[in-house]
Scaffold this motif. Sequence first.
Motif, PDB file in Angstrom:
ATOM      1  N   LYS A   1       8.594 -20.886 -13.299  1.00 39.31           N
ATOM      2  CA  LYS A   1       9.483 -19.827 -12.815  1.00 39.31           C
ATOM      3  C   LYS A   1      10.133 -19.080 -13.974  1.00 39.31           C
ATOM      4  O   LYS A   1      10.361 -17.869 -13.908  1.00 39.31           O
ATOM      5  N   VAL A   2      10.448 -19.809 -15.042  1.00 36.37           N
ATOM      6  CA  VAL A   2      11.112 -19.203 -16.194  1.00 36.37           C
ATOM      7  C   VAL A   2      10.121 -18.457 -17.064  1.00 36.37           C
ATOM      8  O   VAL A   2      10.318 -17.287 -17.412  1.00 36.37           O
ATOM      9  N   PHE A   3       9.026 -19.139 -17.417  1.00 36.38           N
ATOM     10  CA  PHE A   3       8.042 -18.524 -18.319  1.00 36.38           C
ATOM     11  C   PHE A   3       7.217 -17.439 -17.644  1.00 36.38           C
ATOM     12  O   PHE A   3       6.489 -16.707 -18.317  1.00 36.38           O
ATOM     13  N   GLY A   4       7.347 -17.311 -16.352  1.00 33.51           N
ATOM     14  CA  GLY A   4       6.582 -16.293 -15.647  1.00 33.51           C
ATOM     15  C   GLY A   4       7.324 -14.996 -15.428  1.00 33.51           C
ATOM     16  O   GLY A   4       6.833 -14.128 -14.694  1.00 33.51           O
ATOM     17  N   GLY A   5       8.508 -14.836 -16.026  1.00 29.34           N
ATOM     18  CA  GLY A   5       9.269 -13.610 -15.790  1.00 29.34           C
ATOM     19  C   GLY A   5      10.255 -13.318 -16.918  1.00 29.34           C
ATOM     20  O   GLY A   5       9.932 -13.440 -18.095  1.00 29.34           O
ATOM     21  N   THR A   6      11.489 -12.954 -16.545  1.00 33.48           N
ATOM     22  CA  THR A   6      12.541 -12.613 -17.508  1.00 33.48           C
ATOM     23  C   THR A   6      13.619 -13.677 -17.470  1.00 33.48           C
ATOM     24  O   THR A   6      14.027 -14.135 -16.390  1.00 33.48           O
TER      25      THR A   6
ATOM     26  N   LYS B   1       6.971 -16.421 -34.821  1.00 28.10           N
ATOM     27  CA  LYS B   1       7.645 -15.221 -35.333  1.00 28.10           C
ATOM     28  C   LYS B   1       7.050 -13.932 -34.787  1.00 28.10           C
ATOM     29  O   LYS B   1       7.686 -12.870 -34.821  1.00 28.10           O
ATOM     30  N   ASN B   2       5.819 -13.996 -34.273  1.00 25.84           N
ATOM     31  CA  ASN B   2       5.168 -12.816 -33.712  1.00 25.84           C
ATOM     32  C   ASN B   2       5.353 -12.711 -32.204  1.00 25.84           C
ATOM     33  O   ASN B   2       4.815 -11.796 -31.571  1.00 25.84           O
ATOM     34  N   GLY B   3       6.107 -13.663 -31.612  1.00 21.56           N
ATOM     35  CA  GLY B   3       6.363 -13.609 -30.184  1.00 21.56           C
ATOM     36  C   GLY B   3       5.324 -14.306 -29.333  1.00 21.56           C
ATOM     37  O   GLY B   3       5.373 -14.197 -28.098  1.00 21.56           O
ATOM     38  N   LYS B   4       4.417 -15.033 -29.940  1.00 25.12           N
ATOM     39  CA  LYS B   4       3.450 -15.796 -29.153  1.00 25.12           C
ATOM     40  C   LYS B   4       4.069 -17.129 -28.755  1.00 25.12           C
ATOM     41  O   LYS B   4       4.709 -17.800 -29.562  1.00 25.12           O
ATOM     42  N   VAL B   5       3.900 -17.505 -27.488  1.00 26.55           N
ATOM     43  CA  VAL B   5       4.491 -18.726 -26.954  1.00 26.55           C
ATOM     44  C   VAL B   5       3.377 -19.694 -26.577  1.00 26.55           C
ATOM     45  O   VAL B   5       2.394 -19.308 -25.935  1.00 26.55           O
ATOM     46  N   SER B   6       3.531 -20.948 -26.970  1.00 27.94           N
ATOM     47  CA  SER B   6       2.546 -21.969 -26.600  1.00 27.94           C
ATOM     48  C   SER B   6       3.272 -23.289 -26.417  1.00 27.94           C
ATOM     49  O   SER B   6       4.341 -23.516 -26.977  1.00 27.94           O
ATOM     50  N   GLY B   7       2.680 -24.145 -25.591  1.00 28.11           N
ATOM     51  CA  GLY B   7       3.307 -25.440 -25.374  1.00 28.11           C
ATOM     52  C   GLY B   7       2.717 -26.162 -24.196  1.00 28.11           C
ATOM     53  O   GLY B   7       1.545 -25.971 -23.840  1.00 28.11           O
ATOM     54  N   ASN B   8       3.545 -26.993 -23.560  1.00 29.45           N
ATOM     55  CA  ASN B   8       3.112 -27.790 -22.424  1.00 29.45           C
ATOM     56  C   ASN B   8       4.196 -27.748 -21.351  1.00 29.45           C
ATOM     57  O   ASN B   8       5.388 -27.830 -21.660  1.00 29.45           O
ATOM     58  N   LEU B   9       3.773 -27.630 -20.092  1.00 26.94           N
ATOM     59  CA  LEU B   9       4.709 -27.520 -18.977  1.00 26.94           C
ATOM     60  C   LEU B   9       5.052 -28.862 -18.346  1.00 26.94           C
ATOM     61  O   LEU B   9       5.712 -28.907 -17.308  1.00 26.94           O
ATOM     62  N   GLY B  10       4.600 -29.930 -18.964  1.00 29.37           N
ATOM     63  CA  GLY B  10       4.811 -31.260 -18.401  1.00 29.37           C
ATOM     64  C   GLY B  10       3.511 -31.913 -18.023  1.00 29.37           C
ATOM     65  O   GLY B  10       3.426 -33.138 -17.891  1.00 29.37           O
ATOM     66  N   CYS B  11       2.474 -31.096 -17.874  1.00 27.56           N
ATOM     67  CA  CYS B  11       1.123 -31.586 -17.584  1.00 27.56           C
ATOM     68  C   CYS B  11       0.117 -30.666 -18.255  1.00 27.56           C
ATOM     69  O   CYS B  11      -0.628 -31.079 -19.126  1.00 27.56           O
ATOM     70  N   ASN B  12       0.116 -29.410 -17.855  1.00 25.07           N
ATOM     71  CA  ASN B  12      -0.833 -28.443 -18.414  1.00 25.07           C
ATOM     72  C   ASN B  12      -0.276 -27.731 -19.642  1.00 25.07           C
ATOM     73  O   ASN B  12       0.923 -27.444 -19.728  1.00 25.07           O
ATOM     74  N   ASN B  13      -1.181 -27.450 -20.572  1.00 25.93           N
ATOM     75  CA  ASN B  13      -0.824 -26.596 -21.698  1.00 25.93           C
ATOM     76  C   ASN B  13      -0.735 -25.152 -21.205  1.00 25.93           C
ATOM     77  O   ASN B  13      -1.386 -24.781 -20.225  1.00 25.93           O
ATOM     78  N   PHE B  14       0.071 -24.344 -21.888  1.00 24.86           N
ATOM     79  CA  PHE B  14       0.211 -22.957 -21.461  1.00 24.86           C
ATOM     80  C   PHE B  14       0.401 -22.057 -22.673  1.00 24.86           C
ATOM     81  O   PHE B  14       0.714 -22.502 -23.776  1.00 24.86           O
ATOM     82  N   SER B  15       0.237 -20.767 -22.439  1.00 19.16           N
ATOM     83  CA  SER B  15       0.505 -19.768 -23.471  1.00 19.16           C
ATOM     84  C   SER B  15       0.952 -18.479 -22.798  1.00 19.16           C
ATOM     85  O   SER B  15       0.583 -18.192 -21.655  1.00 19.16           O
ATOM     86  N   THR B  16       1.778 -17.712 -23.500  1.00 19.19           N
ATOM     87  CA  THR B  16       2.245 -16.428 -23.011  1.00 19.19           C
ATOM     88  C   THR B  16       2.811 -15.666 -24.213  1.00 19.19           C
ATOM     89  O   THR B  16       2.604 -16.074 -25.360  1.00 19.19           O
ATOM     90  N   THR B  17       3.493 -14.579 -23.955  1.00 20.14           N
ATOM     91  CA  THR B  17       4.138 -13.819 -25.038  1.00 20.14           C
ATOM     92  C   THR B  17       5.616 -13.653 -24.705  1.00 20.14           C
ATOM     93  O   THR B  17       6.020 -13.786 -23.538  1.00 20.14           O
ATOM     94  N   ALA B  18       6.424 -13.376 -25.729  1.00 20.20           N
ATOM     95  CA  ALA B  18       7.863 -13.215 -25.525  1.00 20.20           C
ATOM     96  C   ALA B  18       8.346 -11.966 -26.260  1.00 20.20           C
ATOM     97  O   ALA B  18       8.100 -11.811 -27.455  1.00 20.20           O
ATOM     98  N   ARG B  19       9.024 -11.082 -25.531  1.00 17.15           N
ATOM     99  CA  ARG B  19       9.672  -9.927 -26.136  1.00 17.15           C
ATOM    100  C   ARG B  19      11.177 -10.152 -26.046  1.00 17.15           C
ATOM    101  O   ARG B  19      11.749 -10.195 -24.957  1.00 17.15           O
ATOM    102  N   ILE B  20      11.797 -10.326 -27.217  1.00 19.05           N
ATOM    103  CA  ILE B  20      13.208 -10.713 -27.275  1.00 19.05           C
ATOM    104  C   ILE B  20      14.071  -9.487 -27.549  1.00 19.05           C
ATOM    105  O   ILE B  20      13.830  -8.733 -28.481  1.00 19.05           O
ATOM    106  N   SER B  21      15.097  -9.305 -26.709  1.00 18.83           N
ATOM    107  CA  SER B  21      16.034  -8.192 -26.878  1.00 18.83           C
ATOM    108  C   SER B  21      17.432  -8.709 -26.569  1.00 18.83           C
ATOM    109  O   SER B  21      17.751  -9.028 -25.415  1.00 18.83           O
ATOM    110  N   GLY B  22      18.277  -8.804 -27.599  1.00 19.51           N
ATOM    111  CA  GLY B  22      19.601  -9.378 -27.391  1.00 19.51           C
ATOM    112  C   GLY B  22      19.480 -10.821 -26.963  1.00 19.51           C
ATOM    113  O   GLY B  22      18.857 -11.636 -27.650  1.00 19.51           O
TER     114      GLY B  22
END
Length: 274
Positions: free
Chosen positions: A239-244, A190-211
């Motif tokens: 490619k997706v999680f690294g941009g817009t 709910k705070n826009g923090k993203v976490s998970g797995n890319l198929g091998c490595n775990n990852f984290s990032t942030t998400a700013r949602i607009s529309g």
Amino acid sequence: MQKPRTTAATVAALASLLALAACGTEQAGTDPGADTVAPDVPVTGVHWAFESVTVAGKETRAPAGADVEIEKNGRAKGNSGCNHFGAAVAVNGDTLTVSTGETTEMGCPAELQSFESTLHKAFSGTLKAKLDGDRLTLTAPDGKTVLALTSEPAAPLNGTTWNVTSLLSGDTAASLPQGSEGKAHFVIDKNGKVSGNLGCNNFSTTARISGRTIDFGEITTTRMRCTGPQMDLETELYKVFGGTATYELRHRALTLSTADGEGFGATAKPVAKG
């Protein structure tokens, strides 16, 4: 003139005639138990996820994301696991009459195309509906074609565990690289923090949602070595999680795609049954 006498026998005869006349003029169906029509099975306005389709005794399990919703106006909208489809559905008691509808024509992996063909043949014509809790069974007149469905609530974008199920390129959906299935997933809290797995490595990032747009922040990952298929999947998701990305959320199915049409499809983690 002598008036005719009214005897007890005459009264009885008149009463009998009146009763017969009443019976003769009574309309069929006035009996509370006559011609009773059972209420329609409550299948409209519910999101139904396909569990399986059985044709001629052969059961085919439905892929993730295969679903249908029958609207109160008699239109059905669904997804075969790859393409969207529509149809007209008339509900009369426990009988559904499904008319041939339309479908999109996105290229799909062979296994999804096979299920899609089976589903469209089964979900047509006259079907008897049986509802047991949150489970719905639709059976064709021959008794050999059976569709099993279950109702599921919608999944919100935030807070849901999304399992990656396919890769997208324009109007084409492809299966995940063989050997990489079943691991890639993510959660946007709910705070826009993203976490998970890319198929091998775990990852984290942030998400700013607009529309319908999500701007992802800087991505960090673990440094595990990955096999070929896992690395291929990881590269595509990066490619997706690294941009817009643009997202589309449909009940329990989610797609994320970049401006050039590259992306992936994901489904919400199944609801645990009590």
